[in-house]
Design a protein around this motif. Structure first.
Motif, mmCIF file in Angstrom:
data_model
loop_
_atom_site.group_PDB
_atom_site.id
_atom_site.type_symbol
_atom_site.label_atom_id
_atom_site.label_comp_id
_atom_site.label_asym_id
_atom_site.label_seq_id
_atom_site.Cartn_x
_atom_site.Cartn_y
_atom_site.Cartn_z
ATOM 1 N N ALA C 74 -3.248 -1.624 -3.441
ATOM 2 C CA ALA C 74 -3.483 -1.542 -2.004
ATOM 3 C C ALA C 74 -4.953 -1.325 -1.672
ATOM 4 N N TYR C 99 2.704 -5.876 8.592
ATOM 5 C CA TYR C 99 3.077 -4.677 7.845
ATOM 6 C C TYR C 99 1.900 -4.059 7.080
ATOM 7 N N GLY C 100 1.106 -4.922 6.459
ATOM 8 C CA GLY C 100 -0.025 -4.416 5.674
ATOM 9 C C GLY C 100 -1.046 -3.708 6.548
ATOM 10 N N LYS C 102 -0.314 -2.246 9.458
ATOM 11 C CA LYS C 102 0.321 -1.034 9.961
ATOM 12 C C LYS C 102 0.167 0.107 8.954
ATOM 13 N N ASN C 103 0.344 -0.234 7.682
ATOM 14 C CA ASN C 103 0.212 0.776 6.633
ATOM 15 C C ASN C 103 -1.212 1.284 6.503
ATOM 16 N N ARG C 104 -2.161 0.520 7.028
ATOM 17 C CA ARG C 104 -3.552 0.957 6.947
ATOM 18 C C ARG C 104 -3.992 1.596 8.259
ATOM 19 N N ARG C 151 -5.206 -9.740 6.860
ATOM 20 C CA ARG C 151 -5.838 -8.571 6.248
ATOM 21 C C ARG C 151 -7.335 -8.768 6.071
#
Lengths: 290, 293, 349
Positions: C74, C99-100, C102-104, C151
């Motif tokens: 990640a 999603y990627g 959001k996780n960041r 991203r």
């Protein structure tokens, strides 16, 4: 698989035979329960006189009131309502507990590199081998020594001590494509996030199937509740059945209508769940045991 | 096991811990306790116990009553397993074939799965009621006086019939799903290769169902041995007396009512050995030989 | 944007299997590098080591100016497109792509804007609220791309992303991916076993076999001067003809002819390589082939036959009339490749 190749007349005959056999099978399954239903609609005196018949009586609501609100034991606490509630607590508590513990353990086993993973795996899966029935007495003694007789914990937790759900979820997790974990890792999801964001939602159908099977299993427990619950306000419906039968035996004018209706109430919730969520249930059942 | 694994150490431990604790306390402890107590003779009033080695086992296998119950359990298991499998197989084959009403039949044939064994036993008690039970009356037509709870054979018959009734649905579900998982192309190939329907069944369908069948065999034996407790207990109305009973019921009667912990534990251990043997057979036979995929 | 630097990177599995032998190379900023080879050659392992999904046993891997050996996937600032797309089946296209981010902890409105932008770029705007199961294969592929694009990573990784698509869609997506990469200018590593994909998409190709890098070069270098018989036969369809030759006093003997060539005599047995299209039919040519089968391919024809006792494929234009039987031809000497018969390595002339 029948033969569309055969001449039409023979095909029809075999189809009729199929339907006859299936109808007989369906009746074999259904008639006893219909009889119980019929018996709960007629006055007790009529039952004693003529037994089951095709006569649909008007006693259903009377019997229902008696079954739900009158106690059958000595303490006056085991009404239908209280037994129904206990049955739901046992069924739901057992299913939820088992699913949560099973998913957690399966997640740990499948997705983590653990030194003692193999040991844990075998420790858990050995429990599949021995049903509660073969260790019933020592289990009782242990629950007793822990002071958990006549408690919901004592009723539910020892039943959870087997790995069926863990095994099931393990199988399912193994079938989840690995690339999904990898994608999630690259997307920045850690193990907890992956579990909650991806794995649990993915398992929804499996959870539902497991819940149905486990709920029915928990609801239908008999031997363990018979031993663990000695106080009547802890009785479940299924546990209460024996008492009903014993009361039949011991009295001159047994309350057959009430007893039959209680038996019916003990059957209806699990049957409805199984019938309405049939496809999930069948899927869960046939896939979990493979 | 997966390729891409998380490398945390404490998280998996925390995830496993609840299950391991429960299993340790409510599985391994009682199982071990059963094995241990089977070598001791417990004072009936709870004052201590004496080590008797294999004494409990010896007296068990010299006990005629126990041997009689073991014998009954054997027959009970064989009959229940055979009939519930056979009836379910016939029904599944038919249900797999019909087009009209297939779903209704499926529902009508499987719902009994959800009926608790003691409720099934309750229904048997009603059906075989001494004075007005419909099945009692049916036998009376042939001049036979059917007495559940009094006559050993009559009681056994009621138990067996009820146990079959309760078990057919599970077998039906598995057989039907086994049948439905046979690929269409295989059925069609068989249709071309074999003219007779029964020939096709025995040479193609039946062998392909064998894995399901063997799996169910074990399931059914386990069912007949253990899960019928509720049926036995209700059909004998909680009064074992001279009535037929299964080995599990005997464990319960001796240990729970008779307070013979040592003897009951020895019986438990015998049952454990039986289950382990069954599982072993299952792994050896089922997993090895009958795997086509 | 980033450069990638492999310094003696090696992968050995716990069971002792050496999936990737120590490999050193350099990927330039903005370059599109294709790792190609047969299955089990170590190309996927190589990619997964870059992604951080596979531990690096030995050596140093640098992305940009960071050594990433011990950095979580990640945190490597990479995005990856998987063979089966690895879309989250329970999430909408919008959530899959976002999603990627959001996780960041990217703010929600920024995520929405980025997702919309990526969707527009990939023609997915109308599908943002659908689930992956409601999309076609090509659309799923685009979602997987979208997930990588939003991203803004320093490095794109592709793991056989087109292998689940049908032939027609594959051609189309190939062009789309290449065009997108050009436009974004992001360094990309692309794994495939399909040599056509490798040839058409790559700035540079890395050919791998048995955990070893056989050759690194531009598509034309790889095609024109393969470094080994393996590369010669793996790249190009139909593959390069590989023919055994023997030394003679005045050159090399092939069938009943002598090629007037002066190769340094190392004593080694030699193999001659020639591309099927470099064999020129010529009624007066010195060689003759017995043609067994004529394969009609529309734009051209392939002739399969024998030269002496060795099988040979010849590529001829569609307007060249051929028949089965004897075909005479010539070989321009300058296009020939030679390999050491024992090691398979190219022999320079």
């Amino acid at each position: 698989m029948t033969a569309t190749l055969k001449p039409r007349k023979r095909l029809r005959l075999s189809t009729v035979m199929d339907h006859i056999v299936l109808t007989l099978g369906a009746l074999f399954m259904l008639v006893p329960m219909l009889m119980v239903l019929q018996l709960s609609t007629v006055p007790d005196a009529e039952i004693i006189q003529r037994g089951p018949s095709l006569h649909i009586g008007d006693q259903l609501d009377d019997n229902f009131v008696k079954a739900m609100f009158e106690a059958s034991g000595f303490s006056g606490k085991n009404t239908g309502v209280s037994m129904l509630m206990n049955s739901f607590i046992l069924g739901i508590g057992f299913a939820v507990g088992k699913i949560i513990l099973g998913m957690m353990a399966a997640y740990a086993i499948v997705y983590f590199r653990l030194r003692f993973a193999t040991l844990a795996f075998w420790a858990i899966f050995t429990t599949l081998l021995l049903p509660l029935e073969v260790r019933i007495l020592p289990s009782y003694e242990i629950v007793q020594s822990l002071g958990m007789l006549n408690t919901y914990q004592g009723l539910i937790i020892p039943l959870i001590a087997s790995a069926t759900a863990t095994f099931f979820f393990r199988q399912f997790f193994m079938s989840v494509p690995e690339e999904l974990v990898e994608a999630a890792r690259i997307d920045g999801a850690g193990p907890v996030k992956f579990f909650i964001d991806i794995l649990v939602p993915l398992s929804r159908t499996m959870i539902a199937a497991m819940f149905i099977i486990m709920f029915v299993y928990g609801w239908n427990q008999y031997l363990w509740p018979t031993m663990i619950t000695t106080e009547e306000d802890m009785y479940t419906l299924v546990r209460g059945i024996k008492q009903i039968i014993q009361v039949f035996e011991g009295t001159n004018l047994p309350e057959y209508g009430r007893g039959n209706l209680l038996a019916l109430i003990a059957v209806i919730p699990p049957v409805l769940i199984v019938v309405f969520f049939q496809s999930w249930f069948v899927k869960g059942l046939t896939e979990s045991d493979k | 096991m997966k390729r891409a694994l998380f490398s945390n150490i404490w998280l998996p431990v925390a995830l496993l811990l609840p299950q391991l604790v429960i299993i340790a306390v409510f599985f391994y402890w009682p199982a071990g306790y059963a094995v241990q107590s089977s070598f001791y003779l417990q004072d009936p009033f709870g004052f201590g116990s004496t080590f008797v080695g294999a004494g409990n086992y010896q007296s068990l296998f010299r006990n005629n009553e126990y041997l009689k119950i073991a014998n009954f359990t054997l027959w009970f298991t064989v009959i229940v397993t055979f009939f519930s499998l056979a009836i379910a197989l016939i029904l599944a084959v038919k249900a797999d074939r019909v087009i009209r009403g297939a779903k209704t039949y499926r529902t009508l044939l499987m719902w009994v799965y959800a009926v608790a064994p003691p409720v099934a036993g309750f229904i048997a008690v009603i059906m075989f009621n001494q004075s007005w039970g419909p099945l009692t009356e049916f036998f009376a037509l042939f001049g036979y006086r059917f007495q559940v709870g009094v006559n050993f054979n009559d009681t056994a018959f009621a138990m067996i019939l009820t146990s079959i009734w309760k078990q057919v649905p599970v077998n039906f579900i598995f057989f039907l799903s086994g049948l439905q998982s046979i690929p269409r192309s295989v059925r069609e190939a068989a249709l071309i290769d074999n003219r007779s329907a029964s020939g096709r069944f025995w040479t193609v369908t039946f062998p392909l169902l064998a894995p399901t069948g063997f799996f169910l065999l074990i399931i059914n034996i386990t069912y007949a041995l253990f899960d019928t407790f509720g049926i036995v207990d209700t059909v004998v109305k909680g009064e074992p007396g001279n009535n037929p009973m299964t080995l599990v019921y005997k464990v319960y009667v001796d240990g729970f009512r008779g307070n013979d912990l040592g003897g009951s534990s020895a019986q438990s251990v015998v049952l454990m050995a039986l289950v382990l043997a069954l599982t072993f057979v299952q792994f050896r036979l089922v997993e090895r030989r009958i795997h086509y995929t | 944007m980033a450069v990638v630097h492999f310094d003696a990177v090696q992968k050995v599995y716990p069971n002792g299997f050496e999936a990737v032998k120590p490999a050193s190379f350099y990927i330039e900023d903005g370059e599109f590098v294709v790792l190609v080879g047969p299955s089990g050659c170590g190309k996927s392992t190589m990619l997964r080591m870059i992604a951080g999904l596979e531990e690096i046993s030995n050596g140093v891997l640098q992305i940009g100016d960071r050594v990433v050996n011990d950095i979580d996937p990640a945190d490597r600032d990479i995005a990856m497109v998987f063979q089966n797309y690895a879309l989250y089946p329970h999430m909408s296209v919008r959530n899959n792509i976002g999603y990627g981010l959001k996780n960041r902890a990217v703010p929600r409105d920024v995520i929405a804007a980025k997702v919309d932008e990526a969707a527009k770029m990939l023609n997915l705007s109308d599908y943002l609220d659908r689930k992956p199961s409601q999309l076609s294969g090509g659309q799923r592929q685009r979602v997987a791309m979208g997930r990588a694009i939003v991203r803004d990573p320093a490095l794109f990784l592709f793991d056989e992303p087109l292998s689940n698509l049908d032939a027609k869609l594959r051609n189309q997506m190939r062009i789309e991916i290449k065009a997108l990469q050009r436009r974004l200018g992001v360094t990309s590593v692309y794994v495939t076993h399909d040599q056509v994909e490798a040839m058409t998409m790559a700035d540079r190709i890395i050919v791998m076999n048995g955990g070893v890098i056989e050759q690194i070069g531009t598509p034309s270098e790889i095609y024109q001067s393969p470094a080994s018989t393996f590369v010669a036969s793996f790249m190009g369809a139909p593959p390069m003809n590989l023919l055994e030759v023997t030394r003679a006093d005045t050159g090399l003997r092939l069938a009943d002819q002598i090629l007037p060539l002066d190769l340094p005599d190392t004593g080694a047995e030699l193999i001659l390589g020639i591309r099927p299209e470099d064999i020129i039919p010529d009624p007066n040519g010195p060689f003759s082939i017995m043609v067994d089968i004529v394969e009609e391919l529309g734009a051209h024809r392939l002739l399969h036959g024998r030269l002496g006792d060795q099988s040979v494929t010849v590529h001829v234009p569609k307007d060249y009339t051929v028949a089965e039987g004897v075909l005479r031809f010539a070989m321009p000497i300058e296009v020939l490749s030679f390999f050491d018969a024992a090691s398979g390595q190219r022999v320079s002339r």
